[in-house]
Design an enzyme around this catalytic site. Sequence first.
Site, PDB file in Angstrom:
ATOM      1  N   LYS A 105     -16.057   8.912   1.870  1.00  0.00           N
ATOM      2  CA  LYS A 105     -14.841   9.702   1.695  1.00  0.00           C
ATOM      3  C   LYS A 105     -15.140  10.638   0.537  1.00  0.00           C
ATOM      4  CE  LYS A 105     -10.087   9.777   0.354  1.00  0.00           C
ATOM      5  NZ  LYS A 105      -9.091   9.130  -0.495  1.00  0.00           N
TER       6      LYS A 105
ATOM      7  N   ALA B  63      -3.149  10.988   0.873  1.00  0.00           N
ATOM      8  CA  ALA B  63      -2.491  11.351  -0.376  1.00  0.00           C
ATOM      9  C   ALA B  63      -1.091  11.898  -0.180  1.00  0.00           C
ATOM     10  CB  ALA B  63      -3.303  12.346  -1.182  1.00  0.00           C
ATOM     11  N   GLY B  64      -0.194  11.426  -1.007  1.00  0.00           N
ATOM     12  CA  GLY B  64       1.166  11.938  -1.025  1.00  0.00           C
ATOM     13  C   GLY B  64       2.185  11.010  -0.388  1.00  0.00           C
TER      14      GLY B  64
ATOM     15  N   ALA C 190      -2.586   4.492  -0.402  1.00  0.00           N
ATOM     16  CA  ALA C 190      -3.087   3.732  -1.547  1.00  0.00           C
ATOM     17  C   ALA C 190      -1.917   3.351  -2.450  1.00  0.00           C
ATOM     18  CB  ALA C 190      -4.137   4.536  -2.300  1.00  0.00           C
ATOM     19  N   SER C 191      -1.552   4.271  -3.363  1.00  0.00           N
ATOM     20  CA  SER C 191      -0.518   3.947  -4.360  1.00  0.00           C
ATOM     21  C   SER C 191       0.806   3.513  -3.747  1.00  0.00           C
ATOM     22  CB  SER C 191      -0.242   5.167  -5.247  1.00  0.00           C
ATOM     23  OG  SER C 191      -1.426   5.747  -5.683  1.00  0.00           O
TER      24      SER C 191
ATOM     25  N   GLY D 105      -1.061  10.124  -5.488  1.00  0.00           N
ATOM     26  CA  GLY D 105      -0.193   9.281  -6.297  1.00  0.00           C
ATOM     27  C   GLY D 105       1.184   9.851  -6.568  1.00  0.00           C
TER      28      GLY D 105
END
Lengths: 280, 67
Positions: free
Chosen positions: A120, A207-208, A229-230, A181
Amino acid sequence: MADAISKRSPGAAGALAHNGAGPAGDPLTLAGRTLHSRLIMGSGGFASLTLLAEAIAAGGSEVVTVALRRIEPGARGSLIDVLAEAGVELLPNTAGCHTARDAVLTARLAREAFASDWIKLEVIGDEDTLLPDAPELLRAAEELIDEGFLVLPYTTDDPVLARRLVDLGCAAVMPLGAPIGSGMGIRNPYNIALLREAVEVPVVLDAGIGTASDAALAMELGCDAVMVASAISRAQDPVRMAAAMRAAVHAGRLARTAGRIPRRLYASPSTQDEGLPDLR
Amino acid sequence: MIIVNGKESELPAGETLAAALERLEIPLEGRGIAVAVDGEVVPRAQWPSFALSEHARVEVLGAMQGG
């Protein structure tokens, strides 16, 4: 939204619902591997490895990202053990790299460490937004593809940049919905829809994502998978949120392949007027 | 002076990478570990024979949680 004016049929991202209605969903071929889960999870931000393992189980992910960092004396590979135990495929990233040179070297180290050609590719151009550095990203992608890597670049939601990356030979593209994040969701769904149409490789929204509806929207826009992720690891209950993401990704995929109705300004009755009694 | 992960080490020049990793208590069979010396990857198979030069900069990396 943009799907109503799409040039292509909803099936552009894959076959239709006859094989997509099962509980496991229709499989996705991503960089040479067949996946039954369209939720890719990041391993970062979890308070403990136990929590990470529980979240992976709840989310049903088959692919989990890992980073490479300096190891401390006496350190043991417990993260690797946890991920091996979970039976997931590792997707090493180049997080923290700011130049093509650093990213290429990190990718080579990842290949050595994890015996995987997947990478990635992240090349960050700005500390505050963590937005990708497009020229460095293209440079790194070209070099890594030459070296036989299967490159999955973290990129902006720019369809032209995505096409350039695919022209170089990237195995997939991973456009951001919003900064890493930030939990801001998909700030420009029209661009994601355009990007989906601009390339033939899998599109993984990266992301986001802040909550489940963001993941469902990504899939409804035609993304082939979602990377979270986050939004999971920093949720108050990460395991429950992983389950929510799993359901959202599945629902969004089903809705995409089912083909939504077009948006219209005025009402359109679902009950026919014919046979309406005269009640005067 | 040989630098390991940004810190000056006691390692003598000429020591092999394998010996250096042993001093750092990094098991050679450990999974998810990679080493670069002076910005170049040193494949695992070369660790036992790779001799560190006097000013070698060694980076020993392992898997860490990350997005």
